[in-house]
Write a protein that holds these residues in place. Structure first.
Motif, PDB file in Angstrom:
ATOM      1  N   ASP A 182       1.307   0.592  -1.033  1.00 56.35           N
ATOM      2  CA  ASP A 182      -0.461   0.855  -0.783  1.00 56.35           C
ATOM      3  C   ASP A 182      -0.965   0.695   0.596  1.00 56.35           C
ATOM      4  N   ARG A 183      -0.120  -0.315   1.202  1.00 58.26           N
ATOM      5  CA  ARG A 183      -0.532  -0.780   2.590  1.00 58.26           C
ATOM      6  C   ARG A 183      -0.414   0.465   3.541  1.00 58.26           C
ATOM      7  N   LEU A 184       0.882   1.111   3.348  1.00 55.79           N
ATOM      8  CA  LEU A 184       0.921   2.304   4.236  1.00 55.79           C
ATOM      9  C   LEU A 184       0.142   3.448   3.906  1.00 55.79           C
ATOM     10  N   THR A 185      -0.338   3.650   2.651  1.00 56.74           N
ATOM     11  CA  THR A 185      -1.466   4.562   2.399  1.00 56.74           C
ATOM     12  C   THR A 185      -2.689   4.323   3.184  1.00 56.74           C
ATOM     13  N   ARG A 186      -2.971   3.144   3.142  1.00 56.11           N
ATOM     14  CA  ARG A 186      -4.356   2.772   3.538  1.00 56.11           C
ATOM     15  C   ARG A 186      -4.550   2.736   5.193  1.00 56.11           C
ATOM     16  N   GLN A 187      -3.122   2.519   5.703  1.00 57.09           N
ATOM     17  CA  GLN A 187      -3.127   2.260   7.181  1.00 57.09           C
ATOM     18  C   GLN A 187      -2.747   3.329   8.145  1.00 57.09           C
ATOM     19  N   ALA A 188      -1.996   4.334   7.173  1.00 56.65           N
ATOM     20  CA  ALA A 188      -1.331   5.483   7.912  1.00 56.65           C
ATOM     21  C   ALA A 188      -2.371   6.407   8.584  1.00 56.65           C
ATOM     22  N   PRO A 189      -2.264   6.940   9.823  1.00 57.51           N
ATOM     23  CA  PRO A 189      -3.268   7.797  10.390  1.00 57.51           C
ATOM     24  C   PRO A 189      -3.723   8.901   9.393  1.00 57.51           C
TER      25      PRO A 189
END
Length: 364
Positions: A182-189
């Motif tokens: 979830d964090r990767l999805t929100r933070q990825a460019p």
């Protein structure tokens, strides 16, 4: 104690290896402070945390000389793992379907055996939304679950769990993987695709057991982890950046598998030590990271190795110490189970590591 970090000691030195907590607190021969100088008591919650950490550490260390002799858990019946074609991007959907079918069969067998808890866990794993590269419901069980689109991911995180992780306790491991994805999805460019893999690909040791203080389980697991990373390369291709995130005893597994492993980063969190004296001794080209939460009881475990009864117990140098040579990052105030907690400092930094944003990682 006269011991250097990572130094071996024999049975005669065991008393120094596990000193009573009271002796450690009172070391140095200082006299008790007069009542007028006695500082105010610390908040009850903090005292409780310290008591819990010390108690857990004592129990783990005590397993060296007082191994538990409880009866073995009865074997839980389940079908053999599904027979799968070699894993590639084109065979993923077939593998997911076959493993869901296998989990459903395992649920029925566990229910017939009278193990309703395992039956429920297996049934949840058979849900249409689940994506397993591997599932084995026999015994404690093993599973490798994917979150995200693995075939098209630019950045992949592989999570390696620690002790007492099984199908029965899998949900807590899965929760960490979901929080990271979830964090990767929100933070990825924008345009960057990510995936997380929860790799329960080995028989984890019990927290209170002799196996948790040796590298034996890790030595058995390491070849399987190397093989799995190779499979990921066949699926995702050379373009994908792979990070290995290891927790607790899982850091021992990651360290034993590290030599020549085709990953960009290896993160060790809540580690009791790795069995190696330094990051250089892992013989990896990956960047090696380490972190420990301020309230993690693992800090209380002595970072030494001991030769006892023909076996070596303990894991040597503390990975967050300067002597180990890892890139130490901040993990915040959390405890041993908080590294993947949503909103935590550690999860934020692990996300940056997976995305290759090493300059953005906050250091301890």
């Amino acid at each position: 104690m006269g011991l250097k970090t990572g130094e071996r000691l024999d049975l005669r030195s065991l008393r120094a290896f596990v000193p009573p907590r009271a002796a450690r607190v009172g070391a140095g021969g200082t006299r008790p402070a007069p009542a007028s100088e006695t500082p105010p008591p610390k908040p009850k919650r903090r005292r409780t945390h310290k008591w819990r950490r010390a108690t857990l550490a004592a129990l783990i260390t005590g397993a060296v000389v007082l191994p538990l002799s409880g009866a073995a858990q009865p074997e839980i019946p389940a079908p053999a793992p599904a027979s799968l074609a070699p894993l590639t991007a084109s065979t993923l959907d077939a593998a997911y379907k076959a493993n869901r079918t296998n989990a459903a069969a395992a649920s029925r067998m566990a229910s017939a055996h009278g193990d309703n808890k395992r039956a429920a866990a297996d049934h949840a794993m058979a849900a249409p939304s689940r994506q397993f590269l591997h599932f084995d419901g026999r015994g404690a069980g093993q599973a490798t679950e994917v979150f995200g689109n693995l075939a098209h991911a630019d950045h992949i995180a592989v999570l390696v769990p620690g002790s007492d992780t099984s199908i029965d306790t899998y949900d807590r491991f899965r929760a960490g993987a979901l929080a990271l994805q979830d964090r990767l999805t929100r933070q990825a460019p924008q345009g960057t695709r990510t995936a997380v893999v929860a790799w329960l690909g080995y028989k984890t040791p019990g927290t209170i057991s002799t196996t948790v203080l040796t590298t034996d389980r890790a030595d058995q697991a390491a070849p399987h982890l190397r093989e799995f990373i190779g499979e990921l390369r066949h699926i995702a291709g050379r373009k994908a950046n792979i990070s290995l995130l290891c927790h607790s005893y899982g850091t021992v597994v990651g360290a034993r598998a590290a030599a020549g492993l085709d990953v960009q980063d290896i993160a060790l969190v809540g580690s009791p030590g790795t069995g190696a004296d330094s990051a250089a001794a892992l013989h990896t080209r990956a960047r090696v990271w380490a972190a420990r939460g301020a309230d993690d009881w693992i800090e209380e475990v002595p970072h030494v190795r001991a030769d006892l009864f023909g076996a070596t117990v303990g894991f040597g140098t503390d990975p967050v110490s300067p002597a180990f040579g890892a890139h130490v990052f901040a993990a915040g105030p959390g405890g041993h189970s908080d590294y993947f907690r949503p909103g935590s400092v550690s999860l934020a930094n692990l996300t940056r590591i997976v995305l290759g944003e090493s300059k953005e990682v906050t250091r301890a």
